[in-house]
Design a protein around this motif. Structure first.
Motif, mmCIF file in Angstrom:
data_model
loop_
_atom_site.group_PDB
_atom_site.id
_atom_site.type_symbol
_atom_site.label_atom_id
_atom_site.label_comp_id
_atom_site.label_asym_id
_atom_site.label_seq_id
_atom_site.Cartn_x
_atom_site.Cartn_y
_atom_site.Cartn_z
ATOM 1 N N SER A 46 0.829 -1.206 0.000
ATOM 2 C CA SER A 46 0.000 0.000 0.000
ATOM 3 C C SER A 46 0.861 1.253 0.000
ATOM 4 C CB SER A 46 -0.930 0.015 1.221
ATOM 5 O OG SER A 46 -1.979 -0.887 1.017
ATOM 6 N N THR A 47 1.953 1.226 0.763
ATOM 7 C CA THR A 47 2.849 2.387 0.799
ATOM 8 C C THR A 47 3.394 2.666 -0.595
ATOM 9 O OG1 THR A 47 3.449 1.729 3.029
ATOM 10 C CG2 THR A 47 4.837 3.375 1.977
ATOM 11 N N ARG A 50 0.775 4.307 -2.646
ATOM 12 C CA ARG A 50 0.493 5.678 -2.216
ATOM 13 C C ARG A 50 1.628 6.641 -2.540
ATOM 14 N NH1 ARG A 50 -3.330 6.280 1.926
ATOM 15 N NH2 ARG A 50 -1.907 7.574 3.133
ATOM 16 N N CYS A 51 2.833 6.084 -2.806
ATOM 17 C CA CYS A 51 3.942 6.945 -3.237
ATOM 18 C C CYS A 51 3.722 7.411 -4.678
ATOM 19 C CB CYS A 51 5.269 6.203 -3.136
ATOM 20 S SG CYS A 51 5.885 6.105 -1.451
ATOM 21 N N LEU A 55 0.538 10.547 -2.036
ATOM 22 C CA LEU A 55 -0.206 10.638 -0.778
ATOM 23 C C LEU A 55 0.765 10.329 0.343
ATOM 24 C CD1 LEU A 55 -3.759 9.043 -1.094
ATOM 25 C CD2 LEU A 55 -3.109 11.443 -0.885
ATOM 26 N N GLU A 56 1.768 9.513 0.007
ATOM 27 C CA GLU A 56 2.852 9.227 0.929
ATOM 28 C C GLU A 56 4.107 9.794 0.278
ATOM 29 O OE1 GLU A 56 2.455 8.330 4.240
ATOM 30 O OE2 GLU A 56 1.393 6.567 3.495
ATOM 31 N N MET A 95 -7.581 7.210 -7.871
ATOM 32 C CA MET A 95 -7.268 6.265 -6.799
ATOM 33 C C MET A 95 -8.541 5.751 -6.157
ATOM 34 S SD MET A 95 -4.565 6.537 -3.729
ATOM 35 C CE MET A 95 -3.946 5.035 -2.990
ATOM 36 N N PHE A 97 -9.858 3.462 -2.834
ATOM 37 C CA PHE A 97 -9.368 3.086 -1.514
ATOM 38 C C PHE A 97 -10.077 1.853 -0.977
ATOM 39 C CE2 PHE A 97 -8.897 7.595 -2.138
ATOM 40 C CZ PHE A 97 -7.658 7.909 -1.605
ATOM 41 N N ASP A 175 -6.232 0.395 -4.109
ATOM 42 C CA ASP A 175 -5.613 -0.040 -2.861
ATOM 43 C C ASP A 175 -6.537 -1.022 -2.148
ATOM 44 O OD1 ASP A 175 -4.064 -0.359 -0.664
ATOM 45 O OD2 ASP A 175 -4.186 1.724 0.044
ATOM 46 N N GLU C 118 -7.873 12.229 1.935
ATOM 47 C CA GLU C 118 -7.004 11.619 0.924
ATOM 48 C C GLU C 118 -7.725 11.456 -0.407
ATOM 49 O OE1 GLU C 118 -5.446 8.051 2.531
ATOM 50 O OE2 GLU C 118 -3.835 9.090 3.598
ATOM 51 N N SER C 122 -6.318 12.936 -3.739
ATOM 52 C CA SER C 122 -5.979 12.114 -4.902
ATOM 53 C C SER C 122 -6.707 12.588 -6.153
ATOM 54 C CB SER C 122 -6.287 10.640 -4.622
ATOM 55 O OG SER C 122 -7.668 10.419 -4.693
#
Lengths: 259, 217, 219
Positions: A46-47, A50-51, A55-56, A95, A97, A175, C118, C122
């Protein structure tokens, strides 16, 4: 094919305090690729995802979308890029979620239309028409006026997908889109995703649905402890891989689903 | 801001602060006894008791404290009860505190998982044993942070008893301000004394909370 | 007991009631506005400012409203702040309330689910749009109970304004009691009136809460 990859990740690293979550990720995703990221929980899937839309934030390496570095002005100084530029890049990256993240105070229609109005600057009526069309595509016309709390998990996730697609993204990130769903609702969401893949959408999907990975993915990447431990066609990774960590992961997966 | 004015007022104000503190502590102690009774009424299966508990809470939380204080002062002599102002003030603060504490205890009881009672019932505990061994110990522990908060509120609310003539911190500062023609200095000093007492109380509360948390949770 | 005295005093009582409502409403609005501004300032994350604001909030929350009122009204002129009784009363209510309202807003911001923000990020929302369209609505819904509770607490503090002779209901009632020697009747009537008012406000608050959260419920 333009030759230019949609996503390019080179040596991406990320740590949360003492914990190194990503330890040098190299991944290239070309147009119309469907890449499934699999692996044990905590492996960094997930990381990593999100990169890609920042978002990360990532600490080392680079993530490029259509050749453009995301999140930073340049690789040398690594100063954060202006918010406006980041917003513009995110517009074209959809994206979806695990928890849907629909806005509970807006109807299904408003959830889809909101970004068209605020971000694309479309007039309200045009945005609503487009949102209506998006919901119709997913067979959700009768749910336009419903607030998220009144929708099933599967319907909420399909609205969330419509919300992203309305922006006409060139890349979709998923995700664990079905992990929060009751088993009988997983199918409707996977079906929408399969349709998207068939239309040629570029997709990166973090998932535990091995069946989906096997049938729909063009490539599968197996993550373990922040590294891509195996990557290739679904067949190569899910059936023929000699990598012990992959085999062990699939073993537990099969045992859990055996009865 | 004249520091000499503060210096002059300080001994008087500190003396009065002691009165404020002990009145508040006495009121909250009585308030806890009343609070537990009110809470028991409210959760009681007896309809009349539950109704009384709800009415009690609604009245003492709904009517401004100043009005309650004046009511006590005027009502008690009328029905032939003659008590000194200080006693009447402490009594009123206790009654009000009982309403707030009762609700805190009720909230704490509700926070205890139903399964704890069912487990005790399954083991054959009687209702009294369930209350004494399972519910009350947990409810008291859950209540600690809210009760410290409640004590701080009461300490501040006790300033209102100055209006009905009890010589505590607010009353003393009001008198001093009028005598010395230095209201600004006097009230700032009084405010800082209230603040200091409350900071000490919330510090003690935080320490107690940590102790309880460490003792097993 | 003799309640007939009220007949002669009703115009005064009515104006007192009007003043009570006015002080309550303007004090609460001022407190909400100040509290929200403070909450926004605290989100800037500039450390010295945060400490300063935390200190101010701590002082206001740690001292009795009565002392704040005295300080503002009697002590104000010493620092060049000359206010009428009602102005001082409303300002005191606003300052006192703001220290509590700001905590409510802070908690509200913290209660907005990260994922909702988020999702907007996004999609390329600007920070301002995220604040306006996602954070604020989600926050307001979360804080309605705390907000109405605090507004009700302020309604009870308005009676304290009588000590600096703001001509609100309590003050009018007391001056009437002094003239008629009907103190007990007056204070009983006061208690009942406030009790009803606070109960009504609490009920309105619950109704508002049900209303704004209607769409969060399934069917």
């Amino acid at each position: 094919m333009s030759g230019q990859p949609v996503v390019e990740m080179r040596g991406v690293t990320k740590r949360f305090g003492q914990n190194e979550v990503l330890r040098g990720i190299d991944l290239t995703v070309n147009r119309s690729d469907v890449v499934c990221l699999i692996g044990p929980s905590g492996s960094g899937k997930s990381t990593l995802l999100r990169c890609i839309n920042f978002l990360e934030s990532y600490d080392g390496g680079e993530v490029r979308i259509d050749g453009r570095l995301i999140g930073y002005r340049d690789e040398a100084t690594r100063r954060p890029m202006p918010g406006r530029d980041l917003q513009a890049m995110r517009e074209s990256i959809g994206m979806v979620f695990q928890q849907f993240n629909l806005w509970p105070h807006m109807t299904a229609l408003d959830n889809v239309a909101e970004a068209l109005i605020r971000v694309r600057g479309l007039p309200r009526a045009t945005a609503a028409d487009r949102a209506r069309a998006m919901l119709a595509r997913e067979g959700l016309t009768d749910k336009e006026a419903a607030y998220p709390a009144r929708l099933s998990g599967g319907q909420q996730q399909r609205v969330a997908i419509a919300r992203s697609l309305a922006m006409e993204p060139k890349l979709m990130l998923f995700d664990e889109p079905t992990s929060a769903l009751d088993p009988e609702l997983v199918g409707e969401v996977l079906q929408v995703m399969r349709g998207l893949a068939a239309e040629g959408m570029t997709m990166i999907v973090v998932t535990h649905e091995m069946g989906f990975a096997a049938r729909v993915a063009t490539r599968v990447a197996f993550l373990d402890q922040g590294r891509i431990a195996a990557e290739g066609t679904p067949r190569a990774v899910l059936h023929d891989s000699e990598e012990p960590r992959v085999r062990q992961f699939l073993q537990t997966y099969h045992e859990r689903n055996d009865f | 801001m004249k520091l000499s004015a503060v210096q002059e007022a300080l001994p008087w104000l500190l003396h009065a602060a002691v009165t404020t503190l002990w009145i508040s502590v006495v009121a909250i102690v009585f308030g806890q006894i009343l609070g537990l009774l009110v809470c028991l009424c409210r959760v009681s299966p007896n309809r009349a008791l539950a109704r009384f508990g709800a009415l009690y809470v609604s009245f003492f939380r709904g009517v401004p404290l100043l009005v309650q204080l004046l009511l006590t002062y005027d009502l008690l002599p009328y029905i032939g009860i003659d008590v000194p102002p200080l006693a009447a003030a402490i009594g009123t603060l206790s009654l009000a505190s009982g309403a707030y504490s009762g609700e805190i205890y009720r909230g704490a009881l509700n926070a205890i998982p139903r399964g704890h009672v069912e487990a005790a019932q399954a083991l054959g505990f009687g209702p009294v044993a369930i209350w004494l061994r399972i519910l009350l110990p947990q409810a008291l522990r859950i209540s600690v942070p809210s009760l410290v908060n409640e004590l701080i509120l009461l300490l501040k609310a006790s300033s209102l008893i100055s209006i009905v003539g009890v010589t505590e911190l607010a009353r003393t500062s009001h008198t001093l301000a009028a005598q010395t023609y230095r209201p600004f200095e006097t009230y700032v000093t009084a405010a800082l004394i209230y603040l200091a007492m409350n900071l000490v109380l919330s510090g003690l509360g935080a320490a107690a909370e940590r102790r309880l948390a460490a003792a097993g949770h | 007991m003799d309640f007939s005295v009220y007949l002669h005093y009703w115009p005064k009582l009515l104006s007192g009631f009007g003043n009570t409502l006015f002080c309550w409403a303007t004090g609460a609005l001022l407190g909400i506005a100040l509290g929200f501004a403070l909450a926004l300032l605290r989100r800037t994350g500039f450390a010295p400012l945060l400490w300063l604001l935390r200190g101010v909030i701590e002082v206001v929350r740690g001292t009795p409203f009565l002392i704040q009122l005295y300080l503002l009204y009697d002590g104000g002129p010493a620092i060049g702040l000359k206010l009428g009784a009602m102005q001082a009363g409303i300002l005191a209510l606003g300052i006192y309330g703001s220290a509590y309202f700001t905590e409510i807003f802070r908690a509200g911001f913290a209660a907005v689910p990260r994922g909702q923000v988020e999702a907007a990020e996004s999609l390329g929302f600007s920070r301002l749009d995220i604040l306006r369209r996602v954070r604020l609505p989600a926050m307001l819904i979360a804080i309605v109970p705390a907000l109405t509770n605090m507004i009700i607490i302020l309604s009870k503090e308005t009676v304290v304004l009588s000590v600096i002779a703001v001509p609100e209901l309590m003050y009018q009632m007391q001056s009437m009691a002094a003239e008629t020697f009907a103190a007990l009747e007056t204070i009983i009537a006061m208690a009942v009136l406030y009790w009803l008012m606070v109960e009504a406000a609490a009920r309105l608050g619950r109704a508002a809460e049900l209303r704004v959260t209607a769409y969060l419920r399934v069917a």
